[in-house]
Design a protein around this motif. Structure first.
Motif, PDB file in Angstrom:
ATOM      1  N   ARG A   1     -11.438 -10.681  17.099  1.00 13.50           N
ATOM      2  CA  ARG A   1     -12.489 -10.317  18.067  1.00 13.50           C
ATOM      3  C   ARG A   1     -12.695 -11.495  19.021  1.00 13.50           C
ATOM      4  NH1 ARG A   1     -16.943  -9.713  13.760  1.00 13.50           N
ATOM      5  NH2 ARG A   1     -15.817 -11.625  13.246  1.00 13.50           N
ATOM      6  N   PRO A   2     -13.225 -11.240  20.224  1.00 16.67           N
ATOM      7  CA  PRO A   2     -13.393 -12.339  21.186  1.00 16.67           C
ATOM      8  C   PRO A   2     -14.135 -13.527  20.580  1.00 16.67           C
ATOM      9  CG  PRO A   2     -13.876 -10.251  22.227  1.00 16.67           C
ATOM     10  CD  PRO A   2     -13.639  -9.943  20.786  1.00 16.67           C
ATOM     11  N   GLU A   3     -15.198 -13.275  19.805  1.00 17.98           N
ATOM     12  CA  GLU A   3     -15.975 -14.405  19.260  1.00 17.98           C
ATOM     13  C   GLU A   3     -15.197 -15.186  18.192  1.00 17.98           C
ATOM     14  OE1 GLU A   3     -16.886 -11.203  19.226  1.00 17.98           O
ATOM     15  OE2 GLU A   3     -17.922 -10.633  17.388  1.00 17.98           O
TER      16      GLU A   3
ATOM     17  N   LEU B   1     -12.251 -16.092  18.446  1.00 13.69           N
ATOM     18  CA  LEU B   1     -11.441 -17.069  19.185  1.00 13.69           C
ATOM     19  C   LEU B   1     -12.281 -18.244  19.667  1.00 13.69           C
ATOM     20  CD1 LEU B   1      -9.467 -14.605  21.454  1.00 13.69           C
ATOM     21  CD2 LEU B   1      -8.408 -16.269  19.941  1.00 13.69           C
ATOM     22  N   ILE B   2     -13.615 -18.067  19.682  1.00 14.95           N
ATOM     23  CA  ILE B   2     -14.467 -19.095  20.298  1.00 14.95           C
ATOM     24  C   ILE B   2     -15.396 -19.721  19.244  1.00 14.95           C
ATOM     25  CG2 ILE B   2     -16.010 -19.539  22.276  1.00 14.95           C
ATOM     26  CD1 ILE B   2     -14.177 -17.723  23.749  1.00 14.95           C
ATOM     27  N   ILE B   3     -16.529 -19.104  19.005  1.00 18.23           N
ATOM     28  CA  ILE B   3     -17.468 -19.676  18.016  1.00 18.23           C
ATOM     29  C   ILE B   3     -18.012 -18.549  17.139  1.00 18.23           C
ATOM     30  CG2 ILE B   3     -19.782 -20.712  17.776  1.00 18.23           C
ATOM     31  CD1 ILE B   3     -19.108 -22.389  20.265  1.00 18.23           C
ATOM     32  N   SER B   4     -18.024 -18.777  15.822  1.00 17.99           N
ATOM     33  CA  SER B   4     -18.599 -17.759  14.910  1.00 17.99           C
ATOM     34  C   SER B   4     -19.740 -18.387  14.131  1.00 17.99           C
ATOM     35  CB  SER B   4     -17.575 -17.288  13.886  1.00 17.99           C
ATOM     36  OG  SER B   4     -16.361 -17.038  14.483  1.00 17.99           O
ATOM     37  N   PRO B   5     -20.817 -17.623  13.879  1.00 13.02           N
ATOM     38  CA  PRO B   5     -21.875 -18.145  13.030  1.00 13.02           C
ATOM     39  C   PRO B   5     -21.436 -18.061  11.566  1.00 13.02           C
ATOM     40  CG  PRO B   5     -22.426 -15.946  13.855  1.00 13.02           C
ATOM     41  CD  PRO B   5     -21.051 -16.255  14.347  1.00 13.02           C
ATOM     42  N   VAL B   6     -21.648 -19.126  10.796  1.00 10.44           N
ATOM     43  CA  VAL B   6     -21.297 -19.102   9.361  1.00 10.44           C
ATOM     44  C   VAL B   6     -22.490 -19.607   8.548  1.00 10.44           C
ATOM     45  CG1 VAL B   6     -18.793 -19.401   9.617  1.00 10.44           C
ATOM     46  CG2 VAL B   6     -20.254 -21.413   9.499  1.00 10.44           C
ATOM     47  N   LEU B   7     -22.530 -19.172   7.295  1.00 12.35           N
ATOM     48  CA  LEU B   7     -23.611 -19.591   6.402  1.00 12.35           C
ATOM     49  C   LEU B   7     -23.245 -20.935   5.779  1.00 12.35           C
ATOM     50  CD1 LEU B   7     -26.145 -17.992   5.862  1.00 12.35           C
ATOM     51  CD2 LEU B   7     -25.092 -17.098   3.772  1.00 12.35           C
TER      52      LEU B   7
ATOM     53  N   TYR C   1     -22.703 -23.122  13.549  1.00  8.35           N
ATOM     54  CA  TYR C   1     -21.714 -22.582  14.481  1.00  8.35           C
ATOM     55  C   TYR C   1     -20.351 -23.191  14.187  1.00  8.35           C
ATOM     56  CZ  TYR C   1     -25.551 -20.666  17.212  1.00  8.35           C
ATOM     57  OH  TYR C   1     -26.640 -19.948  17.625  1.00  8.35           O
ATOM     58  N   GLN C   2     -19.403 -22.332  13.849  1.00 13.21           N
ATOM     59  CA  GLN C   2     -18.043 -22.792  13.531  1.00 13.21           C
ATOM     60  C   GLN C   2     -17.160 -22.631  14.763  1.00 13.21           C
ATOM     61  OE1 GLN C   2     -16.563 -23.977  10.455  1.00 13.21           O
ATOM     62  NE2 GLN C   2     -14.855 -24.346  11.862  1.00 13.21           N
TER      63      GLN C   2
ATOM     64  N   ILE D   1     -20.771 -16.446  23.800  1.00 16.49           N
ATOM     65  CA  ILE D   1     -21.954 -15.583  23.925  1.00 16.49           C
ATOM     66  C   ILE D   1     -22.895 -15.906  22.762  1.00 16.49           C
ATOM     67  CG2 ILE D   1     -22.760 -13.170  23.964  1.00 16.49           C
ATOM     68  CD1 ILE D   1     -20.869 -13.647  26.267  1.00 16.49           C
ATOM     69  N   ILE D   2     -22.299 -16.112  21.567  1.00 16.22           N
ATOM     70  CA  ILE D   2     -23.085 -16.315  20.354  1.00 16.22           C
ATOM     71  C   ILE D   2     -23.914 -17.605  20.434  1.00 16.22           C
ATOM     72  CG2 ILE D   2     -22.796 -16.937  17.899  1.00 16.22           C
ATOM     73  CD1 ILE D   2     -20.782 -14.653  17.757  1.00 16.22           C
TER      74      ILE D   2
END
Ligand SMILES: Nc1ncnc2c1ncn2[C@@H]1O[C@H](COP(=O)(O)OP(=O)(O)OP(=O)(O)O)[C@@H](O)[C@H]1O
Ligand SMILES: [Mg+2]
Length: 340
Positions: free
Chosen positions: A84-86, A88-94, A102-103, A146-147
């Motif tokens: 997904r686009p996110e 490739l960029i930044i994903s929220p992780v626990l 932010y990973q 975006i995230i």
């Protein structure tokens, strides 16, 4: 774990890939890739080439070797249909204590650290995901998350390339993406001497006779345009040598076993395998349009033009007929006597 802060947002970076590789032969493609990454002065930008070739021809290894030559940290992003686009960029992780962090993806980590990013198997990824990288791949050299609500600029040392398999999906990417991942660097199957050197490098303890037998097999497959790669050769050798440790069977018996298990039973007769491949192609139901059909069967095209297989004959006739119809329509409607 390494962190950085951009526009007040703390990002957790992905670690680089530290696998050591060695590129054998085909110096030309290595030089082409390194040339793409040169920056000749102020106002110049590096190129992001696409490395295209059959599976197992060494595309990823080539890009890794080029990054190693430049002594830059290496990041590999494995593209899939589900990316997904996110992602490739930044994903929220626990993180610990239930906090959200932010990973940064491998792409963004390479951009921040000034490393090389390989977008591996890029043809698998959807247009939507590619679109999120569009500003990175042109003169803007940034991505937007975006995230996290931030814009991330690429470090001047950041370099990028895309590997793609030589199959139909490569041509499904829209032109605005393909035009950003230029130039095309084609990776071919290696010539005999280099293929032998690759096998020797990958399995240095393999006996010479077995290496020669494997190279003969691979070279015959390349001549017959079969998709049997140096990787298949490496796997076959590994399997035979492991089996030798527990079996008293002859090398020839183990060789046959390895071919059957890695290439398939048809691999024992490569000429027969090629015939089957041809027949299979000729019997395929022509569900695609002609452009697509040609693009997916480029190596067959010249023989088809002089001698089209039965299911294509009809397509050719239809095409000719539609061209003739167009001509006759033009005659009737487009001829304006006043003009001439
Ligand atoms: N010129 C080469 N120099 C060194 N190793 C090579 C070379 N060509 C192929 N290989 C070896 O062949 C194997 C396959 O290489 P690699 O994974 O880079 O291929 P690929 O084209 O990326 O394959 P895929 O399309 O499946 O991702 C690896 O073990 C690699 O070491
Ligand atoms: Mg690869």
């Amino acid at each position: 774990m390494k962190y950085t802060t951009i526009e007040g947002i703390r990002l957790r970076l992905s670690p680089p890939d530290t696998t050591k590789v060695h590129w054998v032969g085909q110096n030309e493609v290595l030089e082409q890739l390194l040339a793409c990454w040169l920056v000749l002065g102020e106002g110049d930008l590096p190129l992001c080439p696409r490395l295209v070739g059959k599976p197992g021809t060494g595309k990823t290894t080539l890009a890794m070797a080029a990054a190693q030559k430049l002594n830059l940290p290496l990041y590999i992003y494995q593209c899939t249909m589900d990316t997904r686009p996110e992602d490739l960029i930044i994903s929220p992780v626990l993180s610990e204590g239930g906090k959200i962090e932010y990973q940064a993806s491998a792409v963004v980590s390479a951009m921040i650290e000034g490393g090389v990013c390989i977008l591996d198997e890029g043809n698998r990824m959807s247009e939507k995901s590619w679109a999120s990288l569009a500003p990175l791949l042109d003169h803007r050299r940034y991505v937007e998350s975006i995230i996290a609500g931030i814009r991330i600029p690429a470090h001047p040392h950041f370099r990028c390339c895309v590997t793609m398999n030589d199959d139909a999906s490569t041509y499904e990417l829209p032109d605005y993406i393909l035009s950003r991942v230029q130039p095309l660097i084609e990776i071919e199957f290696p010539p005999r001497e280099e293929e032998l050197e690759i096998l020797q490098y990958c399995i240095p303890f393999a006996p010479e006779t077995l290496l020669q037998k494997t190279v003969d097999f691979l070279q015959q497959a390349h001549q017959l345009h079969l998709d049997i790669s140096p990787r298949d050769g490496v796997q076959m050798l590994r399997y035979i040598l492991k089996r030798q440790k527990q079996s008293s069977a002859s090398v020839d018996t183990l060789w046959e076993e390895a071919v059957k298990k890695i290439v398939g039973p048809e691999g024992l007769n490569l000429k027969e395998l090629q015939k089957k491949k041809r027949t299979h192609l000729q019997n395929e139901t022509p569900t695609q349009d002609l452009d697509e059909l040609f693009l997916t069967n480029l190596d067959q095209l010249s023989s088809w033009i002089s001698d089209p297989p039965p299911h294509l004959k009809k397509k050719f006739e239809e095409l000719l007929q539609s061209e003739e119809d167009k001509d006759s329509t033009w005659d009737e409607d487009d001829w304006d006597e006043d003009e001439y």
